[in-house]
Write an enzyme that holds these catalytic residues in place. Sequence first.
Site, short mmCIF file in Angstrom:
data_model
loop_
_atom_site.label_atom_id
_atom_site.label_comp_id
_atom_site.label_asym_id
_atom_site.label_seq_id
_atom_site.Cartn_x
_atom_site.Cartn_y
_atom_site.Cartn_z
N LYS A 239 53.73 -2.09 41.59
CA LYS A 239 54.65 -2.46 40.49
C LYS A 239 54.47 -3.96 40.27
CE LYS A 239 58.28 -3.81 39.01
NZ LYS A 239 58.21 -4.99 38.15
N GLY B 126 58.85 -11.56 46.66
CA GLY B 126 59.73 -12.00 45.57
C GLY B 126 60.88 -12.80 46.13
N SER B 127 61.99 -12.77 45.40
CA SER B 127 63.11 -13.62 45.78
C SER B 127 63.94 -13.01 46.91
CB SER B 127 64.00 -13.85 44.57
OG SER B 127 64.50 -12.60 44.12
N THR B 128 64.58 -13.87 47.67
CA THR B 128 65.44 -13.45 48.78
C THR B 128 66.60 -12.61 48.24
OG1 THR B 128 64.78 -15.36 50.06
CG2 THR B 128 66.87 -14.34 50.68
N GLU B 129 67.09 -12.99 47.07
CA GLU B 129 68.19 -12.26 46.43
C GLU B 129 67.83 -10.79 46.19
OE1 GLU B 129 68.65 -14.55 42.96
OE2 GLU B 129 70.50 -13.50 42.40
N GLU C 242 65.90 -22.72 46.41
CA GLU C 242 64.52 -22.69 45.96
C GLU C 242 64.49 -22.86 44.44
OE1 GLU C 242 62.33 -18.95 46.26
OE2 GLU C 242 60.58 -20.09 46.89
N CYS D 99 55.80 -19.75 46.80
CA CYS D 99 56.88 -19.62 47.78
C CYS D 99 56.71 -20.65 48.89
CB CYS D 99 56.94 -18.21 48.32
SG CYS D 99 55.32 -17.53 48.64
P1 ADP Z 1 60.98 -13.90 40.98
O1 ADP Z 1 62.26 -14.65 41.18
O2 ADP Z 1 59.78 -14.51 41.58
O3 ADP Z 1 60.81 -13.35 39.59
P2 ADP Z 1 61.94 -11.38 41.77
O4 ADP Z 1 62.39 -11.11 43.15
O5 ADP Z 1 62.95 -11.41 40.69
O6 ADP Z 1 61.14 -12.69 41.89
O7 ADP Z 1 60.81 -10.36 41.31
C1 ADP Z 1 59.70 -10.01 42.10
C2 ADP Z 1 59.32 -8.58 41.82
O8 ADP Z 1 60.44 -7.74 42.14
C3 ADP Z 1 59.01 -8.27 40.35
O9 ADP Z 1 57.96 -7.31 40.29
C4 ADP Z 1 60.30 -7.66 39.84
O10 ADP Z 1 60.11 -6.80 38.75
C5 ADP Z 1 60.77 -6.89 41.05
N1 ADP Z 1 62.22 -6.63 41.10
C6 ADP Z 1 63.22 -7.35 40.56
N2 ADP Z 1 64.42 -6.78 40.80
C7 ADP Z 1 64.16 -5.66 41.53
C8 ADP Z 1 64.98 -4.64 42.11
N3 ADP Z 1 66.30 -4.64 41.98
N4 ADP Z 1 64.37 -3.67 42.82
C9 ADP Z 1 63.02 -3.66 42.98
N5 ADP Z 1 62.22 -4.58 42.44
C10 ADP Z 1 62.76 -5.56 41.73
#
Ligand code: ADP
Length: 504
Positions: free
Chosen positions: A196, A249-252, A406, A305
């Site tokens: 994805k 991706g993000s910690t959140e 960050e 990161c």
């Molecule tokens: P960034 O802040 O670098 O955009 P994200 O954590 O938002 O990082 O996104 C990283 C990846 O995680 C992307 O492919 C995004 O579509 C996916 N993503 C975002 N929200 C969710 C979620 N709730 N569940 C699964 N994947 C997600």
Amino acid sequence: MVTLPKNYIDLHPEVEAFLSQTLPMYYGGKRAPAQSGKTFETVDPSTGKLLANIAEADQADVDLAVQAARSAYETGDWHLKMTPSERSSCIWKLAELLESHKDILGQLDALDNGKPFASARDVDVFWSAEHFRYFAGWPTKIEGSTIPVSTPGMFNYTLREPVGVCGLIVPWNYPLLMASWKMAPALAAGNYIVLKPAEQTSLSALYLPKLFEEAGFPPGVFNVLPGLGHKAGAALVAHHGVNKIGFTGSTEVAKEILKSSTGNLKRVSLELGGKSPNIIFADADLEKASVGATWAIFGNNGQSCTAGSRLYIEQKVFDEVVSGMADETKKIKVGPGMQLEPSHLGPVISTEQMNRVMGYIKEGYDSGGEAVSGGQRIEGDLSEGYFIQPTIFKNIDDEAKINQEEIFGPVVCAMPFKDSNEILQRANDTQFGLAAGLWTKDVNKAHQIAAKLQAGTIWVNTWGNTDAASPFGGYKQSGHGREMGKEAIELYTELKSVWMRIDG
Ligand code: ADP
């Protein structure tokens, strides 16, 4: 058909043809539109203009893609019917194909992400191919062991097997490379993957089906689902047919993923954000350290990161290093990654990200900071894109929000420190632990500080190096598990213990 500004590099004919269609998803060896018929747009962050329309996956498409991967897994098309040596060859062939398509893949990532074409092609595509090459060596070397158990009459051994269907969710900062970091070990370990990509940068991932087919991977081994994080990403994470999620991706978002993955207790590995301390001691080669610290933060426009975003400089050389960095920063050319006149840095990824970063810059000023370089959005000819000046602040406290969170953009705060004891405590005072670095000519000090910094990667007199052979991952809230090296093979395999009575 996509129309690009006149000062852009000519598009490769294949890129032009690729962008002129609505881009489909890919599963079970077939291209498909979304079941809902929905599409979403991807735009050029240098101009805000449309690049392509992409099929938007949701639950129904995730179900179909996972089903395709599962049925290939159940029949063992990749991990059982092919020999380890055949799997190695496919992975190696894919690496060669990435390399021979480097102009196309480089242009797709440069358009979609905004980064300079040369970086996209010669760094991201190059290291992606290298990653696949390293992991191409693994299928013939994934071994179990024989265990000297103490139960009489028993023979015990282990088998290392693929986890099964892996959902790989990746971000937009290095679109092809982040996908490769996950795909290569997962495939080497015999898994079936559903990728994805980030919604902002799906283009290179959507070009891959052609290369996987040419490399000889059976249908269902590689599947790609473009779509939004909270829909396609979330559906993949919650799916009971998925055995493992590999996420960057993000910690959140990682915290949401951990919660929503519990339905079938799938394995989850997380490579997350950072707020990495970069420490310059007075006894360092200050010229090299100033240049190194400049690129530690501004490399990839701060959208890494591992960006060296908390910069600590020993008090007595503080002014010298900051002024060296300001001089280096003046040489940085910012502009569209695809323009004819090469730039060092492109735009940030989106309006949303630009507003976020500009919010942090405002925080910097509001907390009494002085911008020794940058500090503003770039307007004029570039006003349609999301361009921000590389920014160095001083006079900001460790506790300020801009020093704790960050930013993921071209912003760094330089802070003075007195001695090693003080700096260790300050450097480790963060929720993150992805990377840290130090600059010194004193080898003893380098080893002592490296041992005490709480981070998964430590760089000494350098910044940003990674290698497919060397484990990479975070302490604390920077993640779980290690990518790359033999640790990545462990991450993507299950270990089975087999007991056999052999005393008749
Ligand atoms: P960034 O802040 O670098 O955009 P994200 O954590 O938002 O990082 O996104 C990283 C990846 O995680 C992307 O492919 C995004 O579509 C996916 N993503 C975002 N929200 C969710 C979620 N709730 N569940 C699964 N994947 C997600």
